[in-house]
Design a protein around this motif. Structure first.
Motif: not given
Length: 257
Positions: A86-87, A91, A153-155, A157-158, A161, A181-182, A186
């Motif tokens: 979980n990222i 934020g 976007p989620y990708g 954010q990964r 990290e 989530g990718m 991606e």
């Protein structure tokens, strides 16, 4: 000599044994996959390595030294860092600021020097910013450096990290489901990125991942957990065809079904 070695590591939560007699011998430069069904104990292994959870039994060695029970920040300073399933980005901070927070792990100047803006600290701060921007460029995030991390976007954010983890100058990188989530495109790009950063930063990587196509493509060796117990270890092709692994995942059939 092993870079990271876990010897008969066990974790119990009351009457539940989450990980039992787990052994790991991670050599410098390896990229090893740690897989298993949900609840198999994979993330618990990461939590034990980083001392988020205390061991019930066993021993953890890093570069030949016993680090069992060492505080989490000292483990990171020694060279073992992780990302999370979980990222856990900051934020409200910018993309650049997120990476800079990790750079401070290697800061040599004192708090006193920082408060009063002494020349030594200012030089270090400038060097950290250059390093952070270089990392963002490596991961294709340079154009987002002023954006709030939580707005990405989620990708991306990964990726951020991972950039933040790299800023600590690790020797061992623990990646917990980086492809979660990718989409397939991606994920393919992520696999190439993982191989790129391993070479560029001379990393040793332990990867938890549910995307079997990614694991089978980039990992040189795979360990399989089921209910906290190692049920298989070997090359990707050996794992793919191991009947115990297939049964653990699906009951029957094939890992890609």
């Amino acid at each position: 000599m092993s870079l990271l070695k876990l010897e008969q590591v066990t974790k119990r939560f009351g009457g539940l044994t989450a990980v039992s007699d787990f052994n790991l011998d991670l050599q410098e430069g390896e990229l090893v996959g740690l897989i298993g069904p949900n609840g198999a104990g994979k993330t618990t292994v990461f939590n034990l390595i980083t001392n988020t959870y205390y061991l019930s039994e066993g021993k953890i060695l890093f570069e030949g030294k016993d680090i069992t029970g060492l505080k989490t920040d000292r483990i990171a300073a020694a060279g073992i860092v992780r990302t999370f399933q979980n990222i856990r980005l900051f934020g409200e901070l910018t993309v650049l600021e997120n990476v800079l927070t990790a750079c401070h792990l290697r800061l040599r100047s004192s708090v006193f020097s920082a408060v009063f803006g002494f020349p030594g600290y200012m030089r270090e701060e400038l060097a950290m910013r250059e390093k952070a921007r270089s990392l963002l460029k490596t991961l294709g995030l340079e154009k987002y450096e002023r954006d709030q991390a939580g707005s990405l976007p989620y990708g991306l954010q990964r990726k951020l990290e991972i950039a933040r983890a790299l800023a600590t100058q690790p020797k061992v990188l623990l990646l917990d489901e980086p492809a979660a989530g990718m989409n397939p495109e991606e994920t393919l790009a992520l696999g190439a990125l993982i191989l790129k950063i391993r070479k560029e930063f001379q990393l040793t990587i332990l990867l938890i991942e549910h995307d079997m196509s990614l694991v089978m493509t980039i990992c040189e060796r795979i360990i399989v957990l089921d209910h906290g117990v190692t049920i298989a270890e070997g090359l990707p092709e050996e794992i793919q065809n191991n009947p115990d692994v297939i049964t653990a995942y699906l009951g029957t059939g094939d890992l890609y079904a």
